[in-house]
Design an enzyme around this catalytic site. Structure first.
Site, short mmCIF file in Angstrom:
data_model
loop_
_atom_site.label_atom_id
_atom_site.label_comp_id
_atom_site.label_asym_id
_atom_site.label_seq_id
_atom_site.Cartn_x
_atom_site.Cartn_y
_atom_site.Cartn_z
N LYS A 1 -5.29 -14.15 9.03
CA LYS A 1 -3.68 -13.05 8.85
C LYS A 1 -3.78 -12.47 10.39
O LYS A 1 -3.64 -12.42 10.87
CB LYS A 1 -4.47 -11.90 7.64
CG LYS A 1 -3.08 -11.33 6.49
CD LYS A 1 -4.31 -10.24 6.05
CE LYS A 1 -3.46 -9.76 5.05
NZ LYS A 1 -4.62 -8.29 4.49
C1 E4P Z 1 -2.73 -6.56 1.65
O1 E4P Z 1 -3.24 -8.31 1.61
C2 E4P Z 1 -3.34 -5.41 1.76
O2 E4P Z 1 -4.39 -5.99 2.45
C3 E4P Z 1 -2.73 -4.46 1.08
O3 E4P Z 1 -2.99 -5.14 0.42
C4 E4P Z 1 -2.65 -3.20 1.56
O4 E4P Z 1 -2.58 -2.45 1.09
P1 E4P Z 1 -2.18 -1.11 0.31
O5 E4P Z 1 -0.77 -0.31 0.90
O6 E4P Z 1 -2.24 -0.84 -0.27
O7 E4P Z 1 -2.90 -0.50 2.02
#
Ligand code: E4P
Length: 213
Positions: free
Chosen positions: A83
């Site tokens: 990522k």
């Molecule tokens: C996606 O890969 C992220 O880890 C995640 O969905 C972020 O979510 P949040 O905005 O609730 O922290």
């Protein structure tokens, strides 16, 4: 539509896997930090449980270091998807990792042009953050629809991974827009099947069954 769980917590991952709903996992530095311990070991344990795509995020911010970190993460397991943040350095790192045959999930996407760029460079997944856009009063579903239209116009293979989901309606709307994957925080899995009429209906069925002749 595939369902990923957005957590680095092994117990939650196992719990949702037991529901038969789990296709993969996304983590991020915030979620991994909550679990503590050795990050590589944590990702290795998650990969053993899931046997599907597991996103592990780099924390370097400079392209060559992201590439190094990404290659190291990818060496943990064939299930790891690296990522990367959708910054200029992140996109540069993406092109190098794609060349090396490593799958990448481009995160922190808030506008369709970012989605277009990362698809051109060969991302396996793009992660538009819906909840965080809604939080600042912007129309996340419009953004998601635009990403879908662009990808369909050019037949990009990059999969749209709807992220930062807060409630069941987000999941429904993301499905309506044609997102390929939704990543859900653990608590959201429990909310998917909640409906008071289901509970009332079941209670009545069981009460009637007790009265049978
Ligand atoms: C996606 O890969 C992220 O880890 C995640 O969905 C972020 O979510 P949040 O905005 O609730 O922290």
């Amino acid at each position: 539509m595939k369902f990923f769980i957005d957590t680095a917590n092994l117990d939650e991952i196992k719990r949702v896997k037991d529901m038969g709903l789990l296709d993969g996992v996304t983590t991020n530095p915030t979620l991994a930090a909550k679990e503590g311990g050795d990050f590589r070991k944590l990702i290795a344990s998650i990969c053993e449980v899931v046997q599907g795509p597991v996103s592990a995020e780099v924390v370097a911010t400079e392209a060559s270091k992201m590439v190094q970190e990404g290659k190291d993460l990818a060496s943990i397991s064939e299930h790891v998807v690296v990522k990367l943040p959708t910054t200029p350095d992140g996109v540069k790192a993406l092109s190098k990792l794609v060349e090396a045959g490593i799958r990448c999930n481009m995160t922190l996407v808030f506008q369709p042009i970012q989605a277009l760029v990362v698809a051109k460079v060969g991302a396996t997944y793009v992660s538009p953050f819906l909840g965080r856009l809604d939080d600042i009063g912007q129309d996340s579903m419009h953004m998601l629809q635009s990403c879908r239209t662009i990808y369909d116009n050019y037949d990009f293979d990059t999969q749209i991974l709807a992220a930062s989901l807060r409630h069941p309606l987000h999941v429904v709307q993301a499905a309506e827009m044609g997102a390929d994957v939704a990543t859900l925080p653990p608590a959201l899995f429990d909310k998917l099947l909640n409906h008071p009429l289901t509970d009332i209906g079941l209670e009545k069925f069981l009460a009637d069954w007790q009265k049978r002749a």
